[in-house]
Enzyme design. Structure first.
Site, PDB file in Angstrom:
ATOM      1  N   PRO A 101      -9.091 -46.408  28.927  1.00 16.26           N
ATOM      2  CA  PRO A 101     -10.312 -47.220  28.963  1.00 16.26           C
ATOM      3  C   PRO A 101     -10.333 -48.179  30.153  1.00 16.26           C
ATOM      4  O   PRO A 101      -9.279 -48.660  30.566  1.00 16.26           O
ATOM      5  CB  PRO A 101     -10.272 -47.990  27.647  1.00 16.26           C
ATOM      6  CG  PRO A 101      -9.351 -47.229  26.758  1.00 16.26           C
ATOM      7  CD  PRO A 101      -8.355 -46.584  27.669  1.00 16.26           C
ATOM      8  N   ASP A 102     -11.523 -48.428  30.671  1.00 11.39           N
ATOM      9  CA  ASP A 102     -11.702 -49.359  31.785  1.00 11.39           C
ATOM     10  C   ASP A 102     -11.082 -50.707  31.478  1.00 11.39           C
ATOM     11  O   ASP A 102     -11.235 -51.223  30.379  1.00 11.39           O
ATOM     12  CB  ASP A 102     -13.208 -49.596  31.988  1.00 11.39           C
ATOM     13  CG  ASP A 102     -13.700 -48.914  33.236  1.00 11.39           C
ATOM     14  OD1 ASP A 102     -12.850 -48.481  34.034  1.00 11.39           O
ATOM     15  OD2 ASP A 102     -14.926 -48.824  33.404  1.00 11.39           O
ATOM     16  N   GLY A 103     -10.423 -51.258  32.464  1.00 12.02           N
ATOM     17  CA  GLY A 103      -9.898 -52.601  32.289  1.00 12.02           C
ATOM     18  C   GLY A 103      -8.854 -52.695  31.198  1.00 12.02           C
ATOM     19  O   GLY A 103      -8.538 -53.768  30.733  1.00 12.02           O
ATOM     20  N   CYS A 104      -8.339 -51.548  30.782  1.00  8.94           N
ATOM     21  CA  CYS A 104      -7.336 -51.572  29.716  1.00  8.94           C
ATOM     22  C   CYS A 104      -6.007 -51.927  30.345  1.00  8.94           C
ATOM     23  O   CYS A 104      -5.307 -51.083  30.858  1.00  8.94           O
ATOM     24  CB  CYS A 104      -7.264 -50.218  29.050  1.00  8.94           C
ATOM     25  SG  CYS A 104      -6.065 -50.196  27.745  1.00  8.94           S
ATOM     26  N   VAL A 105      -5.723 -53.207  30.311  1.00 10.00           N
ATOM     27  CA  VAL A 105      -4.580 -53.679  31.083  1.00 10.00           C
ATOM     28  C   VAL A 105      -3.618 -54.415  30.194  1.00 10.00           C
ATOM     29  O   VAL A 105      -3.927 -54.666  29.056  1.00 10.00           O
ATOM     30  CB  VAL A 105      -5.068 -54.573  32.223  1.00 10.00           C
ATOM     31  CG1 VAL A 105      -5.812 -53.762  33.237  1.00 10.00           C
ATOM     32  CG2 VAL A 105      -5.968 -55.659  31.696  1.00 10.00           C
TER      33      VAL A 105
END
Lengths: 445, 106
Positions: B102-106
């Site tokens: 997922p996007d920005g899954c940091v």
């Protein structure tokens, strides 16, 4: 022999397409980001090598490319090659280099791929060189020509385009807040308990890491419960609640300024008293220390970590805690951006001593602590994930040595890395935020 | 790059175990991902309820659902989701459901 960089395969096509004009643009951005202080630093390394064992990448790989002094040299050589008279005329004499395709690869691999901008080398530097700042400046030059590793760049892009770094649509955010409000009301058995949105003239304007709303909302609930117990007047914003700022890691000052400015605008519009930053290391460093520089702006309001707020509640007797409710052995991880680079060092300890029964420090700790390995954008850069996990072994060993069952850390970025370390090194630990521990120990009136 | 073995076939993943091509997902792939990434030996009905809900949402919107949606759709309490997938909704459930990171899954 040309060095090969397997971790850069995903970027190779882009690197090959770089023109002289692109490289020139990168150099201009690089030069502009260097003030007098930075230029002095760039001429100061005496190659003593003391920094090597300060770096978790060097301690993992023991190779030249992971040495902070080497990473700095990559930056310094380019500076000399383009911006010093001797370097331009007799580059061989002083080891000056040009920013060419080979150097771009070396920069990407070492400055993005072997550095979490944790700042541990800087405090161990015999000269006191701000190595982190210089590596970030070089990252900014790469950002100017579209060479931020894809996972990190897409995180920045999502934040810019969608208002938060996970691309949460506004209705979904509002729905989640509403849901958590119902959960809070049930938990404290008070139908008037609230998670306010866009409430003007309140004391605190609270922010979160979007990861909380998206996947781990218990930490939002914990903070809301603490505010409820303290009788705080606070609010969330309907639009601007994202405490993160991955421009800090991509090195792009303009983007970083744009992101931080959103919080400023909302603060001013709502006339809130204090901007309160959630448990997020780089979000704290960005919005507390860096953003006023990026924006060349004096903030007309105080900016605080939620830890400072909660510590004050305890000091002032606004909340009461029963530490016996957290009976497991707890250790604390210090997020680099909050502690070493951010100056919030004792608040979390003060809080934990009141909130848990058995608190043990890991060694080393406070500003000397090792990075968990997840900082610097590493968690977003999939192409360097293998190194991130290997370099996290030091942290895993540190945790194991404490014998703790719970690791508390006031940073969602660190939490994500710890969840992976937990799995990879089979630590068998629970991982919590500080607010979660406090919420568990709260004695409600 | 990594890969997982699905009944003798190699399926490519990225360095973090997310499928490189979400279209190659199948129930067998999910079972293999669950075993390798989450240590789940066999997926229960409740696991499938979460996985199906995530896939449905993803197919429609090309993004991962918030955990709120997963709870709503499945009727499971939040804490139960973390019990089902110890790595959490993103690096656990979404990964098994075959979504890209997922996007920005940091």
């Amino acid at each position: 022999m040309t060095p090969s960089f397997p971790a850069l395969t995903i970027m190779e096509a882009k690197i090959r397409q770089l023109t002289e004009k692109d490289l020139e643009r990168a150099l201009q951005v690089f030069r502009r980001s260097l003030d007098h202080e930075a230029s002095a630093y760039l001429n100061s390394c005496v190659h003593c090598g003391l920094c090597d064992v300060s770096c978790h990448y060097f301690l993992t790989y023991h190779d030249l490319e992971s040495m902070p002094a080497y990473k700095l040299k990559l930056v310094t050589d380019v500076f000399k090659g383009h911006f010093s008279r001797l370097g331009r005329t007799l580059p061989g004499l002083i080891g000056a280099k040009k920013l060419d395709h080979a150097m771009i690869r070396a920069w990407l691999d070492s400055l993005f791929g072997r550095c979490s901008l944790c700042g541990r080398c800087s405090i161990n530097c015999s000269i006191g060189i701000n190595i982190t700042q210089l590596i970030r400046a070089a990252r900014g030059a790469l950002a100017a020509i579209g060479l931020v590793p894809p996972g990190l760049q897409s995180t920045v892009d999502t934040a810019i385009q969608k208002g938060n770094n996970m691309g949460i649509p506004r209705e979904d955010w509002l729905e989640t807040v509403e849901w958590l409000e119902e959960e809070l009301q049930a938990e404290v058995d008070d139908p008037s308990a609230r998670l306010p949105l866009d409430e003007p003239d309140v004391n605190l304007f609270y922010t979160i890491n979007p990861r909380e709303a998206m996947f781990f909302p218990l930490s939002i609930l914990a903070a809301a419960k603490i505010f409820y117990a303290a009788g705080e007047s606070w609010t969330f914003s309907r639009e601007n609640y994202d405490v993160t700022n991955y421009g800090l890691y991509s090195g792009d000052d303009a983007v970083a300024g744009t992101l931080s400015n959103r919080l400023v605008e909302s603060m001013l519009a709502l006339k809130a008293g204090t901007l309160v930053l959630a448990e997020c290391g780089h979000g704290f460093n960005s919005n507390r220390w860096e953003a006023p520089e990026w924006l060349s702006k004096h903030y007309p309001f105080p900016v605080k970590s939620v830890l400072e707020i909660v510590a004050d509640y305890i000091r002032d007797g606004r909340i009461r805690l029963d530490p016996s409710r957290n009976s497991k052995t707890v250790t604390l991880h210090d997020p680099c951006n909050l502690v070493r680079l951010g100056g919030i060092i004792e608040e979390q300890r003060f809080i934990l001593r009141h909130a848990v029964a058995d608190f043990v420090e890991m060694t080393p700790n406070r500003e000397k602590n090792y990075c968990c390995g997840g900082g610097g954008g590493q968690l977003a850069m999939t192409n360097f994930a293998e190194r991130r996990l290997e370099a996290g072994r030091i942290k895993a060993d540190q945790v194991r040595a404490t014998g703790a069952e719970v690791v508390v850390t006031p940073c969602h970025n660190c939490i994500d890395q710890f969840m992976e370390l937990n799995k990879h090194y089979q630590l068998g630990i629970e991982i919590k935020t500080v607010c979660e521990m406090v919420a568990e120990a709260l004695i409600l009136p | 790059m990594g890969n997982i073995d699905v009944n003798g076939q190699n399926v490519a993943t990225n360095e973090e175990g997310f499928l490189l091509d979400p279209d190659v997902w199948s129930q067998a792939v999910a079972a293999a991902l669950a075993k390798k990434e989450e240590g789940i030996k066999s997926l229960s009905e409740d696991h499938w309820a979460v996985i199906d809900c995530i896939r449905e949402y993803y197919t429609e919107k090309q993004q991962a659902p918030m955990v709120r949606k997963i709870c709503q759709q499945t009727g499971f309490p939040l804490k139960y989701i973390y019990q089902l997938f110890p790595s959490g909704p993103a690096k656990g459930a979404c990964k098994v459901a075959g979504l890209p990171k997922p996007d920005g899954c940091v």
